[in-house]
Write a protein that holds these residues in place. Sequence first.
Motif, PDB file in Angstrom:
ATOM      1  N   ALA A  62      30.742  50.791  46.042  1.00 42.28           N
ATOM      2  CA  ALA A  62      31.944  50.627  45.221  1.00 42.28           C
ATOM      3  C   ALA A  62      33.164  50.376  46.094  1.00 42.28           C
ATOM      4  O   ALA A  62      33.996  49.510  45.796  1.00 42.28           O
ATOM      5  N   MET A  63      33.255  51.100  47.201  1.00 43.67           N
ATOM      6  CA  MET A  63      34.399  50.935  48.091  1.00 43.67           C
ATOM      7  C   MET A  63      34.415  49.536  48.701  1.00 43.67           C
ATOM      8  O   MET A  63      35.460  48.877  48.764  1.00 43.67           O
ATOM      9  N   GLY A  64      33.246  49.059  49.150  1.00 39.97           N
ATOM     10  CA  GLY A  64      33.188  47.740  49.764  1.00 39.97           C
ATOM     11  C   GLY A  64      33.440  46.611  48.781  1.00 39.97           C
ATOM     12  O   GLY A  64      34.173  45.668  49.075  1.00 39.97           O
ATOM     13  N   LEU A  65      32.865  46.721  47.598  1.00 33.29           N
ATOM     14  CA  LEU A  65      32.974  45.632  46.621  1.00 33.29           C
ATOM     15  C   LEU A  65      34.346  45.549  45.976  1.00 33.29           C
ATOM     16  O   LEU A  65      34.758  44.480  45.516  1.00 33.29           O
ATOM     17  N   LEU A  66      35.077  46.666  45.934  1.00 35.61           N
ATOM     18  CA  LEU A  66      36.376  46.670  45.266  1.00 35.61           C
ATOM     19  C   LEU A  66      37.517  46.206  46.171  1.00 35.61           C
ATOM     20  O   LEU A  66      38.641  46.043  45.701  1.00 35.61           O
ATOM     21  N   GLY A  67      37.226  46.001  47.471  1.00 31.07           N
ATOM     22  CA  GLY A  67      38.278  45.550  48.376  1.00 31.07           C
ATOM     23  C   GLY A  67      38.957  44.267  47.923  1.00 31.07           C
ATOM     24  O   GLY A  67      40.190  44.204  47.814  1.00 31.07           O
ATOM     25  N   PRO A  68      38.206  43.187  47.642  1.00 31.97           N
ATOM     26  CA  PRO A  68      38.855  41.945  47.184  1.00 31.97           C
ATOM     27  C   PRO A  68      39.608  42.114  45.872  1.00 31.97           C
ATOM     28  O   PRO A  68      40.681  41.527  45.688  1.00 31.97           O
ATOM     29  N   THR A  69      39.062  42.918  44.950  1.00 32.81           N
ATOM     30  CA  THR A  69      39.748  43.156  43.676  1.00 32.81           C
ATOM     31  C   THR A  69      41.084  43.864  43.911  1.00 32.81           C
ATOM     32  O   THR A  69      42.095  43.524  43.290  1.00 32.81           O
ATOM     33  N   ALA A  70      41.071  44.842  44.825  1.00 31.04           N
ATOM     34  CA  ALA A  70      42.322  45.532  45.151  1.00 31.04           C
ATOM     35  C   ALA A  70      43.344  44.558  45.715  1.00 31.04           C
ATOM     36  O   ALA A  70      44.550  44.663  45.432  1.00 31.04           O
ATOM     37  N   GLY A  71      42.873  43.562  46.504  1.00 32.76           N
ATOM     38  CA  GLY A  71      43.785  42.553  47.041  1.00 32.76           C
ATOM     39  C   GLY A  71      44.436  41.730  45.953  1.00 32.76           C
ATOM     40  O   GLY A  71      45.641  41.455  45.991  1.00 32.76           O
ATOM     41  N   ARG A  72      43.647  41.336  44.946  1.00 33.79           N
ATOM     42  CA  ARG A  72      44.207  40.526  43.855  1.00 33.79           C
ATOM     43  C   ARG A  72      45.180  41.339  43.009  1.00 33.79           C
ATOM     44  O   ARG A  72      46.219  40.817  42.571  1.00 33.79           O
ATOM     45  N   VAL A  73      44.863  42.605  42.765  1.00 30.81           N
ATOM     46  CA  VAL A  73      45.789  43.461  42.005  1.00 30.81           C
ATOM     47  C   VAL A  73      47.076  43.662  42.782  1.00 30.81           C
ATOM     48  O   VAL A  73      48.182  43.654  42.213  1.00 30.81           O
ATOM     49  N   PHE A  74      46.960  43.806  44.094  1.00 30.30           N
ATOM     50  CA  PHE A  74      48.146  43.943  44.937  1.00 30.30           C
ATOM     51  C   PHE A  74      49.025  42.700  44.834  1.00 30.30           C
ATOM     52  O   PHE A  74      50.258  42.792  44.761  1.00 30.30           O
ATOM     53  N   ASP A  75      48.399  41.519  44.853  1.00 32.00           N
ATOM     54  CA  ASP A  75      49.164  40.278  44.733  1.00 32.00           C
ATOM     55  C   ASP A  75      50.019  40.265  43.468  1.00 32.00           C
ATOM     56  O   ASP A  75      51.159  39.779  43.471  1.00 32.00           O
ATOM     57  N   ARG A  76      49.457  40.806  42.403  1.00 36.51           N
ATOM     58  CA  ARG A  76      50.119  40.696  41.107  1.00 36.51           C
ATOM     59  C   ARG A  76      51.103  41.829  40.831  1.00 36.51           C
ATOM     60  O   ARG A  76      52.184  41.605  40.276  1.00 36.51           O
ATOM     61  N   TYR A  77      50.732  43.045  41.206  1.00 38.30           N
ATOM     62  CA  TYR A  77      51.535  44.199  40.791  1.00 38.30           C
ATOM     63  C   TYR A  77      52.217  44.940  41.943  1.00 38.30           C
ATOM     64  O   TYR A  77      53.054  45.810  41.698  1.00 38.30           O
ATOM     65  N   GLY A  78      51.838  44.657  43.171  1.00 35.07           N
ATOM     66  CA  GLY A  78      52.477  45.337  44.287  1.00 35.07           C
ATOM     67  C   GLY A  78      51.719  46.578  44.737  1.00 35.07           C
ATOM     68  O   GLY A  78      50.557  46.787  44.371  1.00 35.07           O
ATOM     69  N   THR A  79      52.388  47.408  45.517  1.00 36.54           N
ATOM     70  CA  THR A  79      51.736  48.505  46.230  1.00 36.54           C
ATOM     71  C   THR A  79      51.501  49.750  45.382  1.00 36.54           C
ATOM     72  O   THR A  79      50.372  50.238  45.257  1.00 36.54           O
ATOM     73  N   ARG A  80      52.563  50.301  44.809  1.00 36.14           N
ATOM     74  CA  ARG A  80      52.464  51.608  44.176  1.00 36.14           C
ATOM     75  C   ARG A  80      51.454  51.687  43.031  1.00 36.14           C
ATOM     76  O   ARG A  80      50.787  52.727  42.884  1.00 36.14           O
TER      77      ARG A  80
END
Length: 320
Positions: free
Chosen positions: A158-176
Amino acid sequence: LVLGLGSWRLLFILVFPIAAVVGFLGLRKLENIGEPKISSIDWFSVTVAALGFGGLVYGLSLFSDPHSPIALNIGIIVGGVVAITVFVLRQLKLQRGGTPLMDLRTLKHRAYWLSLASMAIGFMAMMGSMILLPIYLQNVRGLSPFITGLLVMPGGLAMGLLGPTAGRVFDRYGTRPLVLPGSIGMVLALAGFTQLSATMPYWQILGLHVLLMISLAAAFTPLFTLGMGALPPNLYSHGSSMLGTLQQVAAAFGTALVITVMSAHTTQLVSTGTALEAAKISGMQLAFIVATALALVTIPLAIRLPKRPENTEGAPHPSH
């Protein structure tokens, strides 16, 4: 599975050809996009850094060995700290008129040091759970290494596969929106592990571990991008080096901390007549309480983080 088939040395024998292939393909395929500059290396800094950080990590790792003399461990750690102090003073001097091996001016950037601190605590929590859970599952619950691996594998995946998804969410919504829930999830997962018992359902252990790994995945990618994005391009290499060094130190410190707390509490309870299995469980509970208290620090750090990197030009990008 490998541990069940033979010696632990087989792990390294199997990984070696994989590392060799990755290295070969990397040299062949990766394009060098950097801009080389003529510079010099301060070999005194190299020597002191190797002795300092190497000694500190090695000394901390020795705490996981119950047969290692405590006085020797402490002596190695103290020597490492002294060498690191000399290294820091040397870098401060070189910053004024030379070429520092590790430019400490990276720490003047608020978003960078906040990200650095959050990631260090995250690595401490991750390594602490990685060392305690197998001990609990094998020594207390009697599971084989293979079954233990299967039980913790979903969290790692789960940790490895969610890395790219976390990147896309970061692009859209930011850090917090990622780091704050990730920090809270990490605290909740570690708090759940403080309730370990001889009969805790395996599905509950699996769920808590998956929650911990997902929370760390949500935090690590944006923290890395935010921290590196806060630095000017001339400090990227120094920021990356400092991050890699601190990860190793934090991992070793987290392992040493939980093992020391668990062992000391277990030994104390056994000396008062408590059954060994109950003493082990109580020691692990206390170790997870300490880890939870440390993880709580990441929540106020996450609140203080800016939404976006301060410097986005050329910054490492989570989706790439």
